[in-house]
Write a protein that holds these residues in place. Structure first.
Motif, PDB file in Angstrom:
ATOM      1  N   HIS A   1       0.832  -1.202   0.000  1.00  0.00           N
ATOM      2  CA  HIS A   1       0.000   0.000   0.000  1.00  0.00           C
ATOM      3  C   HIS A   1       0.872   1.260   0.000  1.00  0.00           C
ATOM      4  O   HIS A   1       1.736   1.427   0.853  1.00  0.00           O
ATOM      5  N   GLY A   2       0.635   2.135  -0.975  1.00  0.00           N
ATOM      6  CA  GLY A   2       1.325   3.421  -1.002  1.00  0.00           C
ATOM      7  C   GLY A   2       2.678   3.392  -1.652  1.00  0.00           C
ATOM      8  O   GLY A   2       3.453   4.347  -1.517  1.00  0.00           O
ATOM      9  N   THR A   3       3.025   2.303  -2.368  1.00  0.00           N
ATOM     10  CA  THR A   3       4.322   2.233  -3.031  1.00  0.00           C
ATOM     11  C   THR A   3       4.372   3.208  -4.194  1.00  0.00           C
ATOM     12  O   THR A   3       3.446   3.300  -4.985  1.00  0.00           O
TER      13      THR A   3
ATOM     14  N   CYS B   1       1.967  -2.720   5.503  1.00  0.00           N
ATOM     15  CA  CYS B   1       1.457  -2.167   4.240  1.00  0.00           C
ATOM     16  C   CYS B   1       0.620  -3.162   3.453  1.00  0.00           C
ATOM     17  O   CYS B   1       0.189  -2.860   2.333  1.00  0.00           O
TER      18      CYS B   1
ATOM     19  N   CYS C   1      -0.715   0.916   6.778  1.00  0.00           N
ATOM     20  CA  CYS C   1       0.207   2.044   6.684  1.00  0.00           C
ATOM     21  C   CYS C   1       0.760   2.146   5.268  1.00  0.00           C
ATOM     22  O   CYS C   1       0.708   1.189   4.487  1.00  0.00           O
ATOM     23  N   THR C   2       1.320   3.296   4.939  1.00  0.00           N
ATOM     24  CA  THR C   2       1.937   3.488   3.628  1.00  0.00           C
ATOM     25  C   THR C   2       3.397   3.059   3.665  1.00  0.00           C
ATOM     26  O   THR C   2       4.006   2.953   4.742  1.00  0.00           O
TER      27      THR C   2
ATOM     28  N   SER D   1       7.368  11.434   0.328  1.00  0.00           N
ATOM     29  CA  SER D   1       7.242  10.008   0.061  1.00  0.00           C
ATOM     30  C   SER D   1       8.615   9.380  -0.095  1.00  0.00           C
ATOM     31  O   SER D   1       9.561  10.007  -0.550  1.00  0.00           O
TER      32      SER D   1
END
Length: 608
Positions: free
Chosen positions: A287-289, A318, A336-337, A304
């Motif tokens: 998540h959030g890559t 993630c 979480c990211t 980021s």
């Protein structure tokens, strides 16, 4: 509008009129590159740095004399009071870093706690001036006198004043460095290149402040009394606050972002909750890559971070499972990211580097306590009418450094830059390593000189010149120029926006643990050697250094320093940088790259 700004605007695909990142001015509006920040703004912060260190160094470096002679604590107690005080100053830097990043911002944190520090100096001056607030005068070195130790209200006032100074200084220190560094945009290659210059300038300001404190202010304390000396420290702190306030209109201010500990705690909670989940083999499924299609290393303004393979168990935070998202509402304690996880990885990774500088600061503690007492037993006569205060010995390295630091910046850095291709000449980790290696020889010199001083005093009743102990201060000053600046630069560059002050505060925690370890070592050495020393009370148990074995204690520290350096070599080789935090210039710190999802990114793919 220059070419670099145009390039940056074209890359972002925006039409900005020199608008900066998320930094704001004193009114809360977006900053502009041509109006806010830069070395002009940083100069006001450096003014606070110089005056603040001037104020507290004059107190801290001569405090053992005041505690011993005026408050009548024993020599070992006095040394521990000083080291505990200085250790507390640096430990409280974590509080200052947390409050700044989370709630107040660096400017308001410095302003509020600067006035708290000022109040502590004023209270110390009042106590030193009024005889009724101190024990009766007494000669602690006279065997026939029994001196009354400060107790009750006298001790309460003393420690209250001392720890007001500790609270104020501790919370101010990390924010001085980070607020000054915040004046240089990481998104502007030209300003980013000046960041290393700023850290060297900060150490130059620190050296000037220390030099004035250890010469002029200590001379005032010795000649006019500690009450006047503490008063001068208060005046210096007031000048520092005036310098800080004077730059209000041109500062770039990083707004606070709420508790910095909450996102960290969320990572551990989410990773533990999903500890039985299978981590995906492809990190881009997390998540959030960030997308890696362009293969560009940039430090994005939104903070980021690219994914790395270290501490892979945290990646489970993630993993998106069915119950983690319903109706597009994601629980941050369950999901979480990648950026959030990578920041936690960075914090864990820097801990061994931080730990390797503790012994270094334990050595510093000896130079501010026992070495001052060494000097008090030596011939300090410079002329017939002038004696060198023993505390002023610590000014010796700073006299050297006010010439050496500019030479380092103007000669060594450009030369090393041509060889290594790094903006700072050598990487921060390499700089720290050089300093840790050199520090060992400071204790070797101290041990040899103390052995000669002691033998001369006992066997031939000869008093050595105070300049014999100059080499141990000179060597340590050289090592501090490398280690202290390299560590601060390293921690600042490894932090995302919103955590600069806290991670910078971690460098000061190294000082704290170093001084606490010094107190522990003194007690431990006394206990272990209580039956082996001549007086039966341990190497450092007597108030008379001619009876103590300070030289053997110095040899112990030299051995610990060498072991610590070898330990540092392992951890510095183990450490890897996150690619997102690399500067935009070519070659900076690529000697430590070891990436996962970005491991094929090369210098040819870096945006110039």
């Amino acid at each position: 509008m220059d070419i670099e700004t145009n390039t940056r605007q074209n890359f972002k695909g925006e039409s900005m009129s020199l608008v900066e990142d998320d930094s704001v001015d004193w009114k809360g509006k977006s900053c502009k590159l041509n109006k806010h920040g830069g070395m002009r703004a940083a100069t006001f912060v450096l003014g606070l740095l110089a005056f603040e260190i001037m104020a507290i160094a004059a107190v801290g470096n001569n405090l053992i004399t005041y505690v011993f002679n005026d408050m009548h604590f024993s020599l070992s107690q006095s040394a521990n009071i000083v080291t505990n005080f200085i250790g507390t100053v640096f430990l409280l830097s974590l509080v200052g870093g947390f409050l700044s990043d989370s709630y107040l911002g660096s400017f308001w944190t410095m302003l509020i706690f600067g006035f708290i520090e000022l109040s502590g100096f004023i209270l110390l001056s009042v106590q030193a001036h009024l005889p009724q607030l101190r024990p009766p005068q007494c000669n602690m070195l006279s065997a026939g006198e029994h001196c009354l130790e400060a107790k009750g209200l006298k001790a309460l006032i003393f420690f209250a004043a001392l720890y007001l100074v500790a609270l104020g200084s501790g919370c101010v220190k990390p924010n001085i460095i980070s607020h000054g560094a915040d004046q240089f945009s990481k998104q502007d290659p030209r300003q980013s290149k000046k960041l290393s210059t700023y850290f060297n300038a900060a150490y130059f300001a620190f050296s000037v402040g220390e030099l004035v404190a250890l010469t002029v202010l200590v001379w005032v304390q010795t000649r006019s009394g500690m009450d006047v000396g503490f008063g001068v420290s208060a005046a210096a702190m007031a000048m520092g606050l005036i310098s800080l306030i004077s730059g209000t209109l041109v500062y770039r201010n990083k707004p606070p972002r709420g508790s910095i500990f909450t996102p960290i705690a969320q990572v551990f909670v989410a990773a533990f909750a999903k500890r039985k989940q299978v981590r995906p083999s492809n990190p881009e499924m997390l998540h959030g890559t960030q997308a890696h299609t362009s293969h560009m290393i940039t430090t994005s303004s939104n903070g980021s971070l690219l994914h790395t393979e270290r501490f892979r168990f945290l990646d489970k935070a993630c993993i998106k499972v069915m119950q983690d998202g319903t109706n597009n509402k994601e629980n941050p304690w369950r999901l979480c990211t990648v950026s959030q996880v990578e920041q936690v990885k960075i914090i864990i990774s820097v801990v061994p580097i931080f730990a390797c500088t503790i012994i270094f600061n334990t050595i510093l503690a000896q130079l501010q306590t026992f070495s001052v007492q060494q000097g008090s037993l030596m011939n300090a006569q410079l002329t017939k009418k002038f004696q060198i205060p023993s505390a002023s010995l610590q000014s010796i390295p700073y006299i050297m450094l006010i010439f050496l630091v500019p030479l380092y910046e103007t000669v060594f850095v450009p030369l090393a830059r041509r060889i290594t291709g790094k903006d700072s000449g050598i990487s921060p980790l390499q700089r720290v390593g050089v300093g840790l290696f050199v520090a060992t020889f400071s204790m070797v010199s101290a041990a040899l000189v103390e052995n000669k001083r002691r033998n001369s005093a006992l066997e031939s009743n000869e008093i050595l010149s105070i300049f014999w102990i100059a080499p141990q201060f000179l060597i340590f000053g050289l090592s501090e120029m490398f280690t202290a600046v390299g560590l601060i630069e390293f921690f600042y560059k490894q932090s995302l926006s919103g955590m600069q002050s806290f991670l910078t505060a971690m460098t000061y925690c190294s000082y704290s643990f170093g001084f606490y370890l010094s107190s522990l070592l003194v007690s431990l050495v006394n206990k272990i050697t209580s039956n082996s020393s001549n007086n039966g009370g341990g190497w450092l148990s007597d108030n008379d250094l001619n009876k103590d074995r300070l030289d053997l204690f110095y040899w112990v520290l030299a051995a610990l320093s060498l072991i610590n350096f070898l330990n540092y070599l392992f951890w510095s080789k183990w450490y890897t940088y996150n690619p997102s935090l690399l500067p935009t210039s070519y070659g900076e710190d690529r000697d430590h790259q070891s990436f996962s999802s970005s491991k094929h990114i090369g210098a040819e793919n870096v945006m110039p």
